[in-house]
Design an enzyme around this catalytic site. Structure first.
Site, PDB file in Angstrom:
ATOM      1  N   PHE A  57       0.819  -1.219   0.000  1.00  0.00           N
ATOM      2  CA  PHE A  57       0.000   0.000   0.000  1.00  0.00           C
ATOM      3  C   PHE A  57       0.849   1.264   0.000  1.00  0.00           C
ATOM      4  O   PHE A  57       0.357   2.351   0.291  1.00  0.00           O
ATOM      5  CB  PHE A  57      -0.970   0.021   1.193  1.00  0.00           C
ATOM      6  CG  PHE A  57      -1.770  -1.245   1.359  1.00  0.00           C
ATOM      7  CD1 PHE A  57      -2.516  -1.752   0.299  1.00  0.00           C
ATOM      8  CD2 PHE A  57      -1.770  -1.942   2.557  1.00  0.00           C
ATOM      9  CE1 PHE A  57      -3.247  -2.923   0.445  1.00  0.00           C
ATOM     10  CE2 PHE A  57      -2.497  -3.111   2.701  1.00  0.00           C
ATOM     11  CZ  PHE A  57      -3.244  -3.602   1.651  1.00  0.00           C
TER      12      PHE A  57
ATOM     13  N   ILE B 222       3.241  -7.777  -5.052  1.00  0.00           N
ATOM     14  CA  ILE B 222       2.990  -7.385  -3.657  1.00  0.00           C
ATOM     15  C   ILE B 222       1.642  -7.914  -3.175  1.00  0.00           C
ATOM     16  O   ILE B 222       1.081  -7.428  -2.201  1.00  0.00           O
ATOM     17  CB  ILE B 222       3.128  -5.855  -3.470  1.00  0.00           C
ATOM     18  CG1 ILE B 222       2.116  -5.078  -4.318  1.00  0.00           C
ATOM     19  CG2 ILE B 222       4.538  -5.412  -3.815  1.00  0.00           C
ATOM     20  CD1 ILE B 222       2.057  -3.583  -3.965  1.00  0.00           C
TER      21      ILE B 222
ATOM     22  N   GLN C 290      -8.675  -6.138  -6.929  1.00  0.00           N
ATOM     23  CA  GLN C 290      -7.998  -4.861  -6.653  1.00  0.00           C
ATOM     24  C   GLN C 290      -9.006  -3.757  -6.376  1.00  0.00           C
ATOM     25  O   GLN C 290      -8.814  -2.925  -5.499  1.00  0.00           O
ATOM     26  CB  GLN C 290      -7.115  -4.454  -7.836  1.00  0.00           C
ATOM     27  CG  GLN C 290      -5.784  -5.168  -7.870  1.00  0.00           C
ATOM     28  CD  GLN C 290      -5.039  -4.989  -6.573  1.00  0.00           C
ATOM     29  OE1 GLN C 290      -4.663  -3.890  -6.193  1.00  0.00           O
ATOM     30  NE2 GLN C 290      -4.839  -6.073  -5.840  1.00  0.00           N
TER      31      GLN C 290
ATOM     32  N   GLY D   7      -4.459  -0.377  -9.405  1.00  0.00           N
ATOM     33  CA  GLY D   7      -4.228  -0.685  -7.990  1.00  0.00           C
ATOM     34  C   GLY D   7      -4.734   0.374  -7.034  1.00  0.00           C
ATOM     35  O   GLY D   7      -5.006   0.087  -5.875  1.00  0.00           O
ATOM     36  N   GLU D   8      -4.835   1.599  -7.492  1.00  0.00           N
ATOM     37  CA  GLU D   8      -5.124   2.679  -6.539  1.00  0.00           C
ATOM     38  C   GLU D   8      -6.438   3.404  -6.774  1.00  0.00           C
ATOM     39  O   GLU D   8      -6.986   4.024  -5.862  1.00  0.00           O
ATOM     40  CB  GLU D   8      -3.952   3.677  -6.537  1.00  0.00           C
ATOM     41  CG  GLU D   8      -2.741   3.052  -5.866  1.00  0.00           C
ATOM     42  CD  GLU D   8      -1.439   3.777  -6.136  1.00  0.00           C
ATOM     43  OE1 GLU D   8      -1.081   4.609  -5.307  1.00  0.00           O
ATOM     44  OE2 GLU D   8      -0.782   3.501  -7.151  1.00  0.00           O
TER      45      GLU D   8
HETATM   46 MO1  MOS Z   1       1.517   3.158  -4.083  1.00  0.00          MO
HETATM   47  S1  MOS Z   1       1.130   4.576  -2.626  1.00  0.00           S
HETATM   48  O1  MOS Z   1       1.951   4.164  -5.380  1.00  0.00           O
HETATM   49  O2  MOS Z   1       2.793   2.239  -3.484  1.00  0.00           O
END
Ligand code: MOS
Length: 738
Positions: A235, A461, A639, A704-705
């Site tokens: 994260f 990850i 995700q 992912g974000e």
């Molecule tokens: Mo993410 S905060 O770009 O590892």
């Protein structure tokens, strides 16, 4: 293979306990290192008394600033290569100064971890204590972040827009300090062999760890091998490089034995970064029809005395809507608090909470449907970069999201809809995150049995990188994905980007597909020259490779392994090599100067609130996303679920609390709240799945974000709609509603 919901290939190893994490590698005769942390926020160490610790049987050594190895400091000034990869500018145990509570001040090394823990608790440190600066909400003393010139930015004439506006919203929104809390804590196993070392590290970037260790110990990078085969979440806290990895390497060098160092949960609160508290002032100015003519976004935050981090909250506001007059400013206080860092959707998560809450407030003033307001301010171009988006399908996201959610049946009167004795409300928000991409390198080998191996120094990850790298490789080579062996998580492999900025899937796609195309070309060139080939002297353009088979237009086909066998070679190899690829996301602005790359989405939430007790439930969340091609719908969905749950958690639960001495008082899972299964109800996610080939070869943009963006605002807006109470300070706990 692209678009197939393949289960993760690392799944069986993980559920069977065979997947090894950083401190689980079996090594001969290991020692265990535990970090002793400072108890004062500002001061100078006068003396470290380790006598009591050293009396414990099993204690091998205590290291502190008085006897530590000297490390080469990071470069400062114009050499910014390192600024993007280290978490703190001062190195551990290199000075007597203490700048926050929880800083590493000694390392206790023992034959058993229990003894090292006990030893660390018995280190006595005398400090010359100074008055720390820990107050996060102040009028004065702010500085501009040293990095990131673009963080102070203006266009048009904001004052004129504001003066001419029919409606103005100007409010302050706050998000507290939050911590990443991945399942696997930071940890490292180090083995030295002369001037070389092997480092098993819980990292989002094996290349970063390699570069930092090599620099600090004065070694050539090739002397440092960093391995991260499995990483239990990050994260962002494992994206940069932190003191414990250096301390593990130092401990192993001093004791001449392998050393394992794992942080405990409390250590994670001060030694691996966090999202800093932000105060954001948003101003929106619109005409009477809801056309936003001006906006301002001012972010105030803090940093430690040794950090470089800033929380870039305003950037999304500069891009998301078509607002001609705009200003954003970022500033922070230098405080005696632990160092902040990037955390999932850094800037975007906090920024969209503020912006999308303010948009809801504006819609209310205009008496306009919040979806319509956003539609009305659609941006085909990124006004900040002055380039059109390669693709922006956010309007389709609003439409589809509204349909799935049943937006037309939403509660129209804030605080008025009672269902089964509970207040019910509905809210929505836009989601957005930049599409990042870095160059990188890989090697693909094709064996005589038709199977392939791909090597690249990226890391998984927990997001599914093994699986999607396999799918992308198989798809590009035209073979089955179970014939691809994926080798990642090792700095000895060709250099790949860090797992940060949602960039790995797009980045690897570009260079792996390039290498696979070279391999297919080799196969075709071979087969047309092999006199015993069914495709002897065929024109290369007439040949295609799919499902492990090469075919011509007349229906002649054979398995690709026959070509390799006839060639007399054991393997065929293709390499794509880039000298770069260490860094964070670098949008491909050089290759595509004409476009701006960004992902979009729309989030809808329902809130249900007990009118007497203020207890909040979120029965439903719907998110629809425009993130380009979906490589693997199962992993992509997971995700987005995870990102939305992250946003839920930010909206309702998370807050790191400091006391007035700069100490974190809830540095554990018991008192720092994250959602459990019982908190999470129905989440629906859909993707538009429209390829963006301007951005990447497979058309994917990374995801992912983005799930964390917009979610907290959608929930806050739903809570407003349910209760008539606007909460501008996260988390929204029941006391704020009563
Ligand atoms: Mo993410 S905060 O770009 O590892």
């Amino acid at each position: 293979m692209i678009g197939i919901a393949k289960p993760r290939i690392d799944g069986p190893a993980k559920v069977q306990g065979q997947a090894r994490y950083a401190v689980e590698y079996p090594v001969d005769n290991p020692l265990y290192a535990v970090i002793a942390k400072s108890t004062v926020a500002k001061g100078t160490i006068r003396n470290v008394d380790s006598t009591d610790a050293e009396k414990i049987p099993g204690i091998v050594q205590v290291i502190h600033a008085g006897n530590a190895l000297k490390l080469t400091p990071y470069p400062t000034g114009p050499d910014t290569r390192f600024a993007a990869i280290y978490g703190e500018s001062i190195l551990p145990l290199q000075q007597q100064e203490v700048v926050y509570v929880g800083q590493a001040v000694a390392v206790v090394i023992a034959t058993r971890i229990e003894d090292a823990w006990l030893g660390a608790s018995r280190i006595k440190i005398d400090y010359d204590i100074e008055e720390p600066a820990v107050e996060r909400e102040q009028e004065e003393g702010y500085v501009k972040p040293s990095a990131g010139e673009g963080l102070q930015y203006e266009r048009g004439d904001l004052e004129a827009a504001r003066a001419a506006a029919a409606f103005v919203v100007s409010e302050e929104y706050s998000v507290p300090t939050e911590h990443h809390n991945p399942m696997e804590m930071g940890g490292t196993t180090v083995l030295w062999n002369g001037q070389k070392l092997t480092v098993y590290d819980a990292t989002q970037g094996v290349a970063n760890t390699q570069a930092c260790i090599a620099h600090c110990f004065g070694l050539p990078p090739e002397n440092v091998r960093v391995i991260a085969h499995y990483v239990g979440g990050g994260f962002g806290c494992k994206a940069f490089f932190w003191s414990h990895t250096l301390l593990a390497a130092m401990a192993a060098k001093i004791t001449e034995r392998p050393v394992k160092l794992i942080l405990n949960r409390e250590d994670m609160y001060t030694l691996m970064g966090h999202r800093p508290e932000t105060f954001q002032r948003i101003t929106l100015a619109s005409d009477k029809d809801g056309k936003i003519s001006g906006a301002e976004h001012i972010t105030s935050s803090y940093n430690s005395e040794t950090g470089e981090h800033f929380e870039p909250c305003g950037i999304t506001s500069a891009r998301l809507y078509n607002i001609p007059n705009f200003a954003m400013h970022h500033r922070y206080l230098k405080l005696n608090l632990p160092s902040p860092t990037y955390m999932r959707g850094p800037g975007e998560s906090n920024g969209t909470f503020a912006l999308e809450s303010a948009m809801d407030e504006l819609a209310l003033k205009l008496d306009m449907d919040p979806v319509e307001l956003r539609m009305h301010n659609y941006a085909a171009s990124n006004l900040e970069q002055q380039r059109p988006y390669s693709s922006n399908k956010i309007r389709e996201c609003y439409q589809r999201g509204a349909e799935l959610f049943g937006w037309q049946n939403r509660n129209q009167n804030p605080g008025k809809l009672l269902k089964d004795g509970r207040l019910v409300g509905h809210g929505m928000a836009s989601a957005s995150y930049p599409a990042n991409l870095s160059p990188g390198s890989c090697t693909i080998t094709l064996s005589g049995d038709g199977s392939a191996t791909v090597q690249t120094a990226v890391q998984d990850i927990g997001t599914g990188t093994y699986t999607v790298v396999g799918q992308i490789t198989a798809d590009a080579l035209g073979i089955a994905s179970d014939r691809v062996e994926v080798e990642i998580g090792d700095s000895d492999f060709p250099r790949g980007p860090m797992s940060g900025g949602s960039q790995v899937t797009a980045s690897v796609g570009n260079y792996i597909i390039k290498a696979a195309e070279q391999l297919k070309k080799q196969l075709i060139e071979l087969t047309v020259q092999q006199s015993d080939s069914p495709h002897y002297q065929a024109s290369p353009e007439s040949l295609t490779i799919a499902q492990g088979t090469i075919r011509d237009t007349n229906g002649n086909s054979e398995a690709i392994e026959s070509i390799i066998r006839r060639s007399g070679q054991d393997i065929l190899t293709a390499e794509v090599s880039s000298k770069k690829g260490r860094g964070f996301g670098t949008p491909p602005s050089q290759s595509e100067p004409g476009s701006s790359f960004q992902s979009f989405g729309a989030v809808f939430a329902e809130a249900s609130i007990d009118p007497d007790l203020g207890v909040i439930t979120i029965p439903r969340i719907v998110g629809v996303y425009d993130v380009g091609t979906i490589i693997n719908p199962k992993l992509a969905m997971s995700q987005l679920y995870g990102g939305i749950i992250f946003g839920y958690s930010m909206a309702l639960l998370e807050a790191t609390e400091f006391n007035d001495t700069g100490r974190i008082v809830n540095a554990d899972y018991a008192e720092y709240h994250v959602p459990v299964n019982a908190d999470i109800n129905d989440i629906t996610v859909e993707f538009l799945n429209e390829p963006d080939y301007v951005f990447s070869k497979h058309g994917g943009r990374g995801l992912g974000e983005i799930g964390t963006t917009g979610t907290a605002a959608a929930i806050a807006n739903a809570i407003y709609n349910a209760t008539g109470k606007r909460i501008r300070s996260l988390p929204i706990t029941l006391d704020k509603l009563l």
